[in-house]
Design a protein around this motif. Structure first.
Motif, PDB file in Angstrom:
ATOM      1  N   LEU A  17       0.826  -1.207   0.000  1.00  0.00           N
ATOM      2  CA  LEU A  17       0.000   0.000   0.000  1.00  0.00           C
ATOM      3  C   LEU A  17       0.863   1.261   0.000  1.00  0.00           C
ATOM      4  O   LEU A  17       0.598   2.215  -0.737  1.00  0.00           O
ATOM      5  CB  LEU A  17      -0.932  -0.013   1.217  1.00  0.00           C
ATOM      6  N   GLN A  18       1.894   1.271   0.819  1.00  0.00           N
ATOM      7  CA  GLN A  18       2.770   2.439   0.888  1.00  0.00           C
ATOM      8  C   GLN A  18       3.511   2.665  -0.432  1.00  0.00           C
ATOM      9  O   GLN A  18       3.714   3.805  -0.851  1.00  0.00           O
ATOM     10  CB  GLN A  18       3.748   2.287   2.049  1.00  0.00           C
ATOM     11  N   ALA A  22       3.288   6.079  -2.572  1.00  0.00           N
ATOM     12  CA  ALA A  22       4.488   6.850  -2.864  1.00  0.00           C
ATOM     13  C   ALA A  22       4.764   6.932  -4.362  1.00  0.00           C
ATOM     14  O   ALA A  22       5.223   7.963  -4.865  1.00  0.00           O
ATOM     15  CB  ALA A  22       5.687   6.236  -2.146  1.00  0.00           C
ATOM     16  N   GLY A  23       4.482   5.852  -5.077  1.00  0.00           N
ATOM     17  CA  GLY A  23       4.795   5.807  -6.505  1.00  0.00           C
ATOM     18  C   GLY A  23       3.816   6.553  -7.371  1.00  0.00           C
ATOM     19  O   GLY A  23       4.117   6.825  -8.545  1.00  0.00           O
ATOM     20  N   GLY A  32      -7.147  15.315  -5.358  1.00  0.00           N
ATOM     21  CA  GLY A  32      -7.278  15.976  -4.064  1.00  0.00           C
ATOM     22  C   GLY A  32      -6.751  15.183  -2.895  1.00  0.00           C
ATOM     23  O   GLY A  32      -7.072  15.497  -1.738  1.00  0.00           O
ATOM     24  N   VAL A  33      -5.924  14.174  -3.175  1.00  0.00           N
ATOM     25  CA  VAL A  33      -5.383  13.313  -2.109  1.00  0.00           C
ATOM     26  C   VAL A  33      -3.877  13.522  -2.052  1.00  0.00           C
ATOM     27  O   VAL A  33      -3.196  13.415  -3.084  1.00  0.00           O
ATOM     28  CB  VAL A  33      -5.709  11.831  -2.369  1.00  0.00           C
ATOM     29  N   VAL A  34      -3.340  13.795  -0.873  1.00  0.00           N
ATOM     30  CA  VAL A  34      -1.901  14.018  -0.737  1.00  0.00           C
ATOM     31  C   VAL A  34      -1.284  12.946   0.152  1.00  0.00           C
ATOM     32  O   VAL A  34      -1.862  12.539   1.156  1.00  0.00           O
ATOM     33  CB  VAL A  34      -1.583  15.427  -0.184  1.00  0.00           C
ATOM     34  N   TYR A  35      -0.109  12.494  -0.266  1.00  0.00           N
ATOM     35  CA  TYR A  35       0.718  11.581   0.520  1.00  0.00           C
ATOM     36  C   TYR A  35       2.030  12.319   0.717  1.00  0.00           C
ATOM     37  O   TYR A  35       2.915  12.281  -0.137  1.00  0.00           O
ATOM     38  CB  TYR A  35       0.910  10.266  -0.242  1.00  0.00           C
ATOM     39  N   PRO A  36       2.186  13.048   1.821  1.00  0.00           N
ATOM     40  CA  PRO A  36       3.262  14.039   1.954  1.00  0.00           C
ATOM     41  C   PRO A  36       4.656  13.434   1.908  1.00  0.00           C
ATOM     42  O   PRO A  36       4.903  12.356   2.449  1.00  0.00           O
ATOM     43  CB  PRO A  36       2.985  14.677   3.318  1.00  0.00           C
ATOM     44  N   PHE A  37       5.563  14.153   1.249  1.00  0.00           N
ATOM     45  CA  PHE A  37       6.968  13.764   1.175  1.00  0.00           C
ATOM     46  C   PHE A  37       7.809  14.849   1.832  1.00  0.00           C
ATOM     47  O   PHE A  37       7.701  16.022   1.486  1.00  0.00           O
ATOM     48  CB  PHE A  37       7.404  13.584  -0.279  1.00  0.00           C
ATOM     49  N   VAL A  38       8.629  14.445   2.787  1.00  0.00           N
ATOM     50  CA  VAL A  38       9.553  15.357   3.452  1.00  0.00           C
ATOM     51  C   VAL A  38      10.981  15.043   3.040  1.00  0.00           C
ATOM     52  O   VAL A  38      11.730  15.920   2.612  1.00  0.00           O
ATOM     53  CB  VAL A  38       9.393  15.286   4.983  1.00  0.00           C
ATOM     54  N   LEU A 221      -7.905   6.397  -8.609  1.00  0.00           N
ATOM     55  CA  LEU A 221      -6.785   7.337  -8.639  1.00  0.00           C
ATOM     56  C   LEU A 221      -5.436   6.628  -8.721  1.00  0.00           C
ATOM     57  O   LEU A 221      -4.436   7.242  -9.084  1.00  0.00           O
ATOM     58  CB  LEU A 221      -6.805   8.226  -7.382  1.00  0.00           C
ATOM     59  N   VAL A 222      -5.416   5.359  -8.373  1.00  0.00           N
ATOM     60  CA  VAL A 222      -4.172   4.593  -8.339  1.00  0.00           C
ATOM     61  C   VAL A 222      -4.319   3.348  -9.191  1.00  0.00           C
ATOM     62  O   VAL A 222      -5.385   2.722  -9.215  1.00  0.00           O
ATOM     63  CB  VAL A 222      -3.819   4.207  -6.886  1.00  0.00           C
ATOM     64  N   ASP A 223      -3.257   2.987  -9.884  1.00  0.00           N
ATOM     65  CA  ASP A 223      -3.205   1.725 -10.614  1.00  0.00           C
ATOM     66  C   ASP A 223      -2.699   0.650  -9.655  1.00  0.00           C
ATOM     67  O   ASP A 223      -1.502   0.582  -9.372  1.00  0.00           O
ATOM     68  CB  ASP A 223      -2.262   1.834 -11.808  1.00  0.00           C
ATOM     69  N   PRO A 224      -3.582  -0.210  -9.128  1.00  0.00           N
ATOM     70  CA  PRO A 224      -3.156  -1.174  -8.124  1.00  0.00           C
ATOM     71  C   PRO A 224      -2.308  -2.307  -8.681  1.00  0.00           C
ATOM     72  O   PRO A 224      -1.700  -3.074  -7.928  1.00  0.00           O
ATOM     73  CB  PRO A 224      -4.479  -1.718  -7.572  1.00  0.00           C
TER      74      PRO A 224
END
Length: 371
Positions: A17-18, A22-23, A32-38, A221-224
């Motif tokens: 899932l992660q 991330a990819g 409208g969905v964010v997966y934050p990167f620091v 929104l994602v290609d699983p």
């Protein structure tokens, strides 16, 4: 603005899932969905900071300090600047957090609508995965000993190990109802979600679909089916060899020539176990069939608690029935593969400990590379 905290459990498809999140950040943000990167590894290091477990993972506490706040701040900033609706934060290290650690983790998210997602898998596969992870981290424990000292001990909640109690680590780590309770107690009702991992042989995208539904996001929104890194798993013979290597590394340590936590994590877990042994074919280890009455009832009881607490459940409850070895199938404890020399491997690992590179694979089956 919503923040969804995916807090594990460990070994429930979290790596898959992660990797998807991330990819495919760009596709997610278009919806409208964010997966934050620091920075690379920040989600992991932030979770380690929350749990206060830097030493366990061989990390410098100074490096992880402030990381969780930075991840949460980045999520908030992206939501505000881009008008996003949902931010996702995910790491399985968060699952075992104490109530006080949960409160500290939620503090940077004040003012946002926080939801919690817990992923769970049948306890048959979880028992083997838990044992295997302990071996990767340096244990030489046989599965039979894990069964005796943890699996067949009381799975109740009189006290958890983080509070100094006697509950075996396996049961604390796998109790998805307790994890949901600890993480949602400070939140309004209706904020907890349980995702059940599909059984063996099911399409892997089914896990993503259940997870997306729990998060309240569009699964399209994602290609699983995208190619992503999997969490390396070992066959039964490979686990047996790693246990033998761990015993030798421990013996060398007693003589003053061992590995510290950071070296063990880098060389033994990442380099040797997940880089070398995981690449070798091997028969999967399965928990013995005799554990059906040990592993089945707790999961069913926890599921009843989740429903009674008002959390949503995504998946088929039957998927929680333990996957176990079939009649006549060997158990997890087997002999190491013939021709392997755990003493030589251990010495080579310890000899590599001063180098910055990871330990290199053997060229052949009889001895370390280059020897």
């Amino acid at each position: 603005m919503r923040v969804v905290l995916h807090v594990g459990l460990p070994k429930t498809g979290t790596t898959y899932l992660q990797a998807l999140l991330a990819g495919q950040r760009g596709s997610l943000r278009s919806g409208g969905v964010v997966y934050p990167f620091v920075r690379p590894g920040a989600m992991f290091e932030g979770a380690v900071e929350v749990r206060g477990s830097a030493a366990k993972f061989g990390l410098d506490p100074a490096r992880v300090h402030g990381t969780w706040q930075a991840v949460c701040d980045r999520a908030r900033t992206l939501l505000e600047q881009e008008g996003g609706s949902t931010a996702l934060l995910s790491h399985e290290v968060l699952a075992g957090a104490t109530p006080e650690q949960v409160r500290r983790a939620l503090a940077p998210l004040a003012g946002l609508e926080v939801h919690v997602v817990v992923t769970a898998r049948d306890l048959g596969r979880q028992a083997v995965a838990h044992w295997q992870e302990e071996v990767k981290l340096g244990s030489s424990l046989a599965f039979a000993e894990l069964e005796r000292t943890q699996l067949r001990c009381d799975s109740g909640r009189d006290a958890g190990p983080d509070e100094g109690g006697r509950r075996p680590h396996f049961w604390h780590a796998q109790d998805f109802a307790d994890a949901l309770r600890r993480w949602t107690d400070p939140l309004p009702g209706g904020r907890g979600h349980l995702v059940l991992a599909p059984p063996p042989g099911a399409p892997r995208e089914l896990l993503w679909q259940r997870f997306a539904q729990a998060c309240g996001i569009d699964p399209a929104l994602v290609d699983p089916g995208a190619e992503v890194a999997a969490n390396p798993s070992l066959g039964a013979e490979q686990v047996a060899l790693l246990r033998a290597v761990n015993r030798e590394v421990e013996r060398l340590g007693a003589r003053g020539r061992g590995l510290d936590a950071a070296q063990r994590h880098r060389l033994v877990k990442r380099g040797y176990a997940e880089g070398v042994l995981a690449a070798r074919p091997g028969r999967p280890a399965r928990a013995p069939a005799g554990l059906a009455d040990v592993l089945g009832p707790p999961a069913r009881r926890w599921l009843e608690e989740v429903v009674a607490q008002g959390h949503s459940v995504h998946g088929d409850p039957g998927d929680l029935e333990p996957v176990l070895a079939g009649p006549g199938e060997p158990g997890p404890d087997v002999a190491p593969p013939a021709g392997e020399d755990p003493v030589a491997v251990a010495r080579d690992l310890v000899g590599t400990s001063g180098a910055s590179r990871s330990w290199r694979p053997w060229r052949g089956r009889g001895g370390p590379s280059g020897r």
